[in-house]
Design a protein around this motif. Structure first.
Motif, PDB file in Angstrom:
ATOM      1  N   GLY A 719       0.821  -1.212   0.000  1.00 32.36           N
ATOM      2  CA  GLY A 719       0.000   0.000   0.000  1.00 32.36           C
ATOM      3  C   GLY A 719       0.851   1.257   0.000  1.00 32.36           C
ATOM      4  O   GLY A 719       0.524   2.256  -0.649  1.00 32.36           O
ATOM      5  N   GLY A 720       1.986   1.196   0.726  1.00 29.97           N
ATOM      6  CA  GLY A 720       2.911   2.335   0.720  1.00 29.97           C
ATOM      7  C   GLY A 720       3.472   2.591  -0.659  1.00 29.97           C
ATOM      8  O   GLY A 720       3.603   3.750  -1.099  1.00 29.97           O
ATOM      9  N   VAL A 721       3.841   1.523  -1.366  1.00 33.19           N
ATOM     10  CA  VAL A 721       4.324   1.673  -2.742  1.00 33.19           C
ATOM     11  C   VAL A 721       3.249   2.304  -3.617  1.00 33.19           C
ATOM     12  O   VAL A 721       3.526   3.215  -4.422  1.00 33.19           O
ATOM     13  N   MET A 722       2.010   1.858  -3.470  1.00 35.61           N
ATOM     14  CA  MET A 722       0.896   2.352  -4.287  1.00 35.61           C
ATOM     15  C   MET A 722       0.633   3.844  -4.036  1.00 35.61           C
ATOM     16  O   MET A 722       0.525   4.645  -4.971  1.00 35.61           O
ATOM     17  N   VAL A 723       0.567   4.223  -2.752  1.00 39.39           N
ATOM     18  CA  VAL A 723       0.279   5.625  -2.403  1.00 39.39           C
ATOM     19  C   VAL A 723       1.442   6.526  -2.824  1.00 39.39           C
ATOM     20  O   VAL A 723       1.237   7.620  -3.380  1.00 39.39           O
ATOM     21  N   THR A 724       2.675   6.080  -2.571  1.00 40.98           N
ATOM     22  CA  THR A 724       3.853   6.886  -2.917  1.00 40.98           C
ATOM     23  C   THR A 724       3.947   7.096  -4.426  1.00 40.98           C
ATOM     24  O   THR A 724       4.199   8.227  -4.906  1.00 40.98           O
ATOM     25  N   ALA A 725       3.768   6.015  -5.195  1.00 40.00           N
ATOM     26  CA  ALA A 725       3.845   6.140  -6.652  1.00 40.00           C
ATOM     27  C   ALA A 725       2.769   7.079  -7.177  1.00 40.00           C
ATOM     28  O   ALA A 725       3.009   7.879  -8.089  1.00 40.00           O
ATOM     29  N   ASN A 726       1.571   6.988  -6.607  1.00 39.65           N
ATOM     30  CA  ASN A 726       0.491   7.874  -7.034  1.00 39.65           C
ATOM     31  C   ASN A 726       0.814   9.324  -6.685  1.00 39.65           C
ATOM     32  O   ASN A 726       0.547  10.248  -7.457  1.00 39.65           O
ATOM     33  N   ALA A 727       1.452   9.533  -5.490  1.00 42.48           N
ATOM     34  CA  ALA A 727       1.810  10.896  -5.078  1.00 42.48           C
ATOM     35  C   ALA A 727       2.899  11.478  -5.967  1.00 42.48           C
ATOM     36  O   ALA A 727       2.969  12.706  -6.171  1.00 42.48           O
ATOM     37  N   TRP A 728       3.782  10.638  -6.487  1.00 38.67           N
ATOM     38  CA  TRP A 728       4.843  11.091  -7.371  1.00 38.67           C
ATOM     39  C   TRP A 728       4.321  11.409  -8.781  1.00 38.67           C
ATOM     40  O   TRP A 728       5.073  11.877  -9.630  1.00 38.67           O
ATOM     41  N   GLY A 729       3.069  11.120  -9.015  1.00 39.51           N
ATOM     42  CA  GLY A 729       2.483  11.461 -10.303  1.00 39.51           C
ATOM     43  C   GLY A 729       2.713  10.443 -11.390  1.00 39.51           C
ATOM     44  O   GLY A 729       2.593  10.762 -12.582  1.00 39.51           O
ATOM     45  N   MET A 730       3.019   9.200 -11.034  1.00 46.17           N
ATOM     46  CA  MET A 730       3.188   8.157 -12.052  1.00 46.17           C
ATOM     47  C   MET A 730       1.865   7.892 -12.756  1.00 46.17           C
ATOM     48  O   MET A 730       0.794   8.015 -12.147  1.00 46.17           O
ATOM     49  N   PRO A 731       1.898   7.552 -14.046  1.00 47.14           N
ATOM     50  CA  PRO A 731       0.659   7.221 -14.749  1.00 47.14           C
ATOM     51  C   PRO A 731      -0.062   6.051 -14.066  1.00 47.14           C
ATOM     52  O   PRO A 731       0.562   5.187 -13.448  1.00 47.14           O
ATOM     53  N   GLU A 732      -1.379   6.040 -14.226  1.00 49.95           N
ATOM     54  CA  GLU A 732      -2.206   5.029 -13.539  1.00 49.95           C
ATOM     55  C   GLU A 732      -1.786   3.609 -13.895  1.00 49.95           C
ATOM     56  O   GLU A 732      -1.699   2.743 -13.014  1.00 49.95           O
ATOM     57  N   ASN A 733      -1.492   3.335 -15.186  1.00 46.48           N
ATOM     58  CA  ASN A 733      -1.111   1.989 -15.599  1.00 46.48           C
ATOM     59  C   ASN A 733       0.231   1.565 -14.991  1.00 46.48           C
ATOM     60  O   ASN A 733       0.443   0.396 -14.656  1.00 46.48           O
ATOM     61  N   GLU A 734       1.166   2.515 -14.827  1.00 45.74           N
ATOM     62  CA  GLU A 734       2.450   2.194 -14.224  1.00 45.74           C
ATOM     63  C   GLU A 734       2.304   1.949 -12.722  1.00 45.74           C
ATOM     64  O   GLU A 734       2.967   1.064 -12.153  1.00 45.74           O
ATOM     65  N   VAL A 735       1.439   2.749 -12.068  1.00 44.03           N
ATOM     66  CA  VAL A 735       1.169   2.522 -10.642  1.00 44.03           C
ATOM     67  C   VAL A 735       0.571   1.135 -10.436  1.00 44.03           C
ATOM     68  O   VAL A 735       0.942   0.400  -9.510  1.00 44.03           O
ATOM     69  N   ARG A 736      -0.330   0.766 -11.342  1.00 42.75           N
ATOM     70  CA  ARG A 736      -0.965  -0.561 -11.233  1.00 42.75           C
ATOM     71  C   ARG A 736       0.079  -1.669 -11.382  1.00 42.75           C
ATOM     72  O   ARG A 736       0.108  -2.629 -10.599  1.00 42.75           O
ATOM     73  N   ALA A 737       0.962  -1.546 -12.376  1.00 43.06           N
ATOM     74  CA  ALA A 737       1.992  -2.565 -12.600  1.00 43.06           C
ATOM     75  C   ALA A 737       2.962  -2.624 -11.432  1.00 43.06           C
ATOM     76  O   ALA A 737       3.326  -3.718 -10.959  1.00 43.06           O
ATOM     77  N   LEU A 738       3.409  -1.442 -10.936  1.00 40.64           N
ATOM     78  CA  LEU A 738       4.363  -1.403  -9.832  1.00 40.64           C
ATOM     79  C   LEU A 738       3.768  -2.029  -8.572  1.00 40.64           C
ATOM     80  O   LEU A 738       4.431  -2.825  -7.888  1.00 40.64           O
ATOM     81  N   THR A 739       2.519  -1.690  -8.274  1.00 44.68           N
ATOM     82  CA  THR A 739       1.864  -2.231  -7.080  1.00 44.68           C
ATOM     83  C   THR A 739       1.656  -3.741  -7.215  1.00 44.68           C
ATOM     84  O   THR A 739       1.888  -4.512  -6.274  1.00 44.68           O
ATOM     85  N   ASP A 805      12.174   0.985 -10.841  1.00 42.00           N
ATOM     86  CA  ASP A 805      10.855   0.534 -10.370  1.00 42.00           C
ATOM     87  C   ASP A 805      10.925  -0.906  -9.864  1.00 42.00           C
ATOM     88  O   ASP A 805      10.379  -1.250  -8.804  1.00 42.00           O
ATOM     89  N   LEU A 806      11.609  -1.769 -10.635  1.00 36.61           N
ATOM     90  CA  LEU A 806      11.735  -3.162 -10.232  1.00 36.61           C
ATOM     91  C   LEU A 806      12.547  -3.307  -8.950  1.00 36.61           C
ATOM     92  O   LEU A 806      12.279  -4.187  -8.131  1.00 36.61           O
ATOM     93  N   ALA A 807      13.516  -2.417  -8.766  1.00 39.71           N
ATOM     94  CA  ALA A 807      14.305  -2.449  -7.530  1.00 39.71           C
ATOM     95  C   ALA A 807      13.425  -2.167  -6.316  1.00 39.71           C
ATOM     96  O   ALA A 807      13.615  -2.754  -5.239  1.00 39.71           O
ATOM     97  N   ILE A 808      12.444  -1.271  -6.495  1.00 38.40           N
ATOM     98  CA  ILE A 808      11.522  -0.971  -5.395  1.00 38.40           C
ATOM     99  C   ILE A 808      10.715  -2.221  -5.035  1.00 38.40           C
ATOM    100  O   ILE A 808      10.500  -2.521  -3.852  1.00 38.40           O
ATOM    101  N   THR A 809      10.267  -2.946  -6.029  1.00 40.82           N
ATOM    102  CA  THR A 809       9.473  -4.165  -5.749  1.00 40.82           C
ATOM    103  C   THR A 809      10.311  -5.201  -5.004  1.00 40.82           C
ATOM    104  O   THR A 809       9.822  -5.855  -4.085  1.00 40.82           O
TER     105      THR A 809
END
Length: 844
Positions: A719-739, A805-809
């Motif tokens: 959830g932290g990854v999802m909220v942080t990525a969304n706050a950084w302004g990543m596109p919705e599809n990239e946030v979905r893939a990262l999460t 991004d993959l490093a974050i996962t």
């Protein structure tokens, strides 16, 4: 003898029915399917399939339909199995029969025999009905089908009713023969007294029909768990749709969000994983030469507290051997090789073999022939003297090439003593010797020798001048692996109880040899005087049972079950079928067992090896432990899945996970990852702990708390990854893939955390498990495919991910692994107790 007339037989056939078990009324296929459709697990599968079908996802809908069809098929197979049990009994109870009607001997179908028919019995015949012997000549029957005992019993012509008592199996010198038993020697004429369901074997068939197999505890627990989740999911779906529609105005989005959240909470993978574990468990147990006929027995194996075992053929080899030779001077020895025999021993063996039939059927005669297979080949049998009610001995007169005659006799020791004209003192000493051998569980025969004129042989054995040669003690020897297996059962908290139809002295000797802790031997006569509560108390202590009738076996199993024991029961004869079916775990012998016993059981030992039972119990405990780990893992995974589906509703972010993502996680990732746990090796103490309590839930509180802790941490990280990525302004599809990628890798980390609660993280990585390596490769390939293949990326609505991004996962997964491993140390004792579900030994 005239026997019945044809008209009398026809009238009785019409009045009492055919001499066979009646066909049972079978449920129709439609009725079976309707019964199965009431199962909550199946309803969930069908509901999930309907949702997928409504969404247009035909592949997932068909997958769930396959699982639903499997449940229906299992029930239909079970119904067919019950029919095969009864069909096997019908085959046994309907052999051909030679009867006397209207003064003539005619051969008829066994099903046409009626009460009052005069039945002619000959060597090799299977008895067609329960009957009373009217005439017989050296009649010996194998009743092991009903009693489980390998030694044939001797029959005499009918006694006065007060002396004979009611008809019952087992015991020598009784006038009763029973349907399905086999004539191994002699001949006789008997009057049929019971046919069809009124015979002893028919009563067993009726009791099988009335017994219902218990619903497995694991199935009941899973059903309750799934039902609770189903009600909670329905409430959450309704609430989500209402909140989304009322506060955000998007009713269609609300329906999609509700479906996704509800599916994230539905444990539809529970029945899938349960099916896979039990199927794989059955395969693993088959590698130990144990065939699993009913998957629920795998679950029960780990909880078994009492193992009720037959003696003959299970603890013993079911093969009579000569165990002891005693010479006239009292000297004893085991049978030595032929070249090492003294003259007195050689004479005893030779005489014993000459007293047998040239081609023996009797197990004891076969054992004697094994000691001297070539004895008598140079002689010609001149005359045989069979057993008689007043003379329990048999003799053979043999003519040699030089026209000399050797007469060999064997029989009850006292009878042989009288034929040798022993004095009262000598007979008393002989009885003492026989009693000493009998206390060791040996069956004893006396052997004597005489000579005569082959052309002028007397009519009676009394007229020979016999010389006493000694005593022969026979035993059905203990299987070599039994004592070690009993010791392992004891260390695992499993009590082994022997139940046999044999005599108390034999039962006590075998129990001592096997290492069973028996303080007393309870006989069938004693059990008959006890009510069910008294029997339960008597069976609670260390005891063995002897001279037990078939219905008493069932009473013992029922009493143990009512006392809270989880009962495993072994058996091989028709007499064992009701108790095999009534026990939590029925274990039949595959090699020598009857079809009826095999069909009524849940487990079949292909090699008839008592040690295989212990191997199966070990595997059963391992399978249940690993199933509990898998269920805990799935429960933990549900928390972040449900949380991530709910998070957009609480934060106002776009809806990231739809039904396809949830389906991918729950129907592919979760079950596939759970296969890792199925392949896990056993815990070190798996056979050094008491059986788990049968009332212990599949997921005890300590394990639920641990699952919630794992799931909560996974939710915080992803959830932290999802909220942080969304706050950084990543596109919705990239946030979905990262999460999504973060969630999948965190799920992989949970596998390593749950592999064992007693080993370290280093062992979790180094402990061999080939399935784990394959699963990691599979999951990596699926993730790579979902990004690299445009069609899959479009289906999942994933945007491109870069190296950072993959490093974050990966970092999220490592943090989860380290923090949870550290958390295991203060919780390890509670978790180990929850996983192994220890309980105190039962008080006796």
């Amino acid at each position: 003898m005239q026997g019945l007339t044809a008209s009398e037989a026809l009238a009785r056939l019409k009045a009492e029915g055919f001499n066979e078990l009646p066909l049972a009324g079978r449920r129709s296929i439609v009725r079976l399917i309707l019964d199965v459709l009431r199962e909550p697990m199946l309803l969930l599968l069908l509901a999930g399939g309907a949702i997928y079908f409504a969404l247009g996802d035909l592949g997932e809908a068909l997958l769930l339909l396959v699982f639903a069809s499997f449940s229906v098929a299992v029930t239909i197979v079970q119904e067919a199995r019950t029919e095969r049990v009864l069909e096997s009994l019908r085959d046994l109870t309907s052999p051909r029969a030679l009867v006397i009607r209207d003064g003539e001997r005619i051969r008829i179908a066994g099903r046409d025999v009626v009460r009052g028919d005069i039945v002619v019995l000959s060597e090799g015949d299977r008895v067609a009905a329960d009957a009373t012997v009217l005439q017989c000549d050296d009649l010996l029957l194998d009743e092991s089908l009903l009693t489980g005992e390998s030694v044939p019993v001797r029959k005499l012509a009918s006694l006065p009713e007060a002396e004979a008592g009611p008809p019952h199996t087992g015991g020598d010198d009784l006038p009763f023969v029973f349907s399905g038993t086999l004539v191994v020697r002699g001949s006789g004429i008997a009057e049929a007294t019971s046919t069809g369901v009124r015979t002893e074997i028919g009563k067993i068939g009726q009791s099988l029909r009335s017994l219902e197999t218990e619903t497995p505890r694991l199935q009941l627990q899973t059903r309750r768990l799934v039902t609770v989740f189903a009600f909670v999911s329905a409430a959450v779906i309704t609430l989500t749709v209402l909140l989304y529609g009322l506060y955000r105005g998007g009713w269609l989005e609300g329906v999609l969000a509700g479906i996704a959240l509800g599916m994230s909470m539905l444990p539809e993978e529970f029945p899938v994983v349960l099916t896979v574990f039990l199927a794989m468990g059955a395969w693993r147990i088959s590698q130990a030469r144990v065939l699993t006929r009913r998957a629920s027995a795998i679950e029960s194996l780990g909880a078994a507290t009492v193992l009720c075992t037959d003696k003959t053929g299970t603890l013993t080899l079911n093969r009579m051997t000569v165990a002891r030779l005693m010479l006239p001077d009292g000297a004893e020895c085991a049978p030595p090789p032929s070249e090492a025999r003294s003259p007195a021993v050689a004479a005893l063996v030779e005489t014993g073999v000459l007293a047998c039939a040239p081609q023996p059927f009797d197990p004891m005669e076969k054992a004697l022939h094994a000691l001297g297979p070539d004895t008598g080949t140079s002689r010609q049998l001149a005359q045989s003297y069979g057993l008689r009610p007043d003379l329990l001995a048999m003799s053979n007169a043999w003519r040699a090439a030089d026209n000399s005659c050797t007469v060999a006799a064997k029989g009850a020791p006292e009878t042989i003593g009288m034929l040798c004209h022993m004095s009262a003192g000598e007979l008393a000493e002989l009885r003492q010797r026989v009693d000493r051998l009998a206390r060791e569980g040996l069956r004893v025969l006396g052997v004597a020798r005489a000579s005569g004129d082959p052309d002028r042989l007397p009519e009676s054995q009394h007229d020979f001048t016999f010389r006493f040669c000694g005593l022969v003690g026979f035993a059905d020897p203990l299987r070599p692996e039994v004592r070690g297996a009993v010791t392992e059962c004891r260390s695992a908290g499993i009590r082994v109880v022997m139940i046999t139809g044999d005599y108390p002295a034999t039962a006590s000797a075998i129990a001592t040899q096997a290492g069973l802790d028996h303080e007393r031997i309870l006989t069938g006569a004693e059990i008959a005087t006890l009510d069910d509560d008294e029997l339960a108390r008597a069976a609670r202590g260390p005891a063995a049972f002897a001279r037990i009738a078939p219905d008493q076996k069932l009473r013992i199993v029922t009493a143990l079950k009512q006392d809270g024991e989880i009962v495993a029961m072994t058996g091989d004869g028709v007499n064992d079928a009701p108790s095999l079916k009534a026990a939590h775990i029925g274990i039949a012998m595959g090699g020598r067992g009857t079809d009826v016993a095999r069909e009524a059981s849940s487990i079949v030992l292909l090699d008839d090896d008592f040690g295989s039972i212990v191997k199966a119990i070990r595997l059963g405990r391992r399978i249940y432990d690993n199933l509990r780990k898998a269920m805990s893992f799935i429960l933990a995974v549900h928390v972040p899945i449900a949380g991530l589906a709910l998070l957009p509703l609480l934060t106002g972010m776009p809806l990231l996970f739809g039904p396809v993502h949830i389906a991918f996680l729950e129907m592919i990732i979760d079950p596939v990852c759970s296969l890792v746990f199925e392949a896990e090796t056993e815990e070190a103490d798996v056979m050094r702990r008491p059986p788990r309590s049968p009332d212990e839930p599949l997921l005890p509180k300590a394990l639920i708390v641990w699952s919630a802790l794992q799931g909560g941490l996974a939710l915080v990280l992803t959830g932290g990854v999802m909220v942080t990525a969304n706050a950084w302004g990543m596109p919705e599809n990239e946030v979905r893939a990262l999460t999504f990628f973060s969630l999948v890798l965190v799920i992989i980390s949970l596998i390593f955390v749950n592999r064992s609660f007693t080993s370290s993280l280093v062992e979790a990585f180094t402990r061999p498990n080939r399935t784990l390596a394959l699963i990691i490769v599979f999951v990596t390939a699926m993730l790579a495919l979902s990004l690299a293949w445009p069609a899959a990326a479009s289906l999942f609505r994933f945007g491109p991910l870069h190296a950072d991004d993959l490093a974050i996962t990966v970092a999220a997964a490592l943090v989860s692994l380290v923090l949870l491993e550290i958390s295991k140390y203060p919780l390890r004792h509670a978790l180990a107790g929850a996983t192994t579900a220890r309980q105190a030994p039962r008080s006796t």
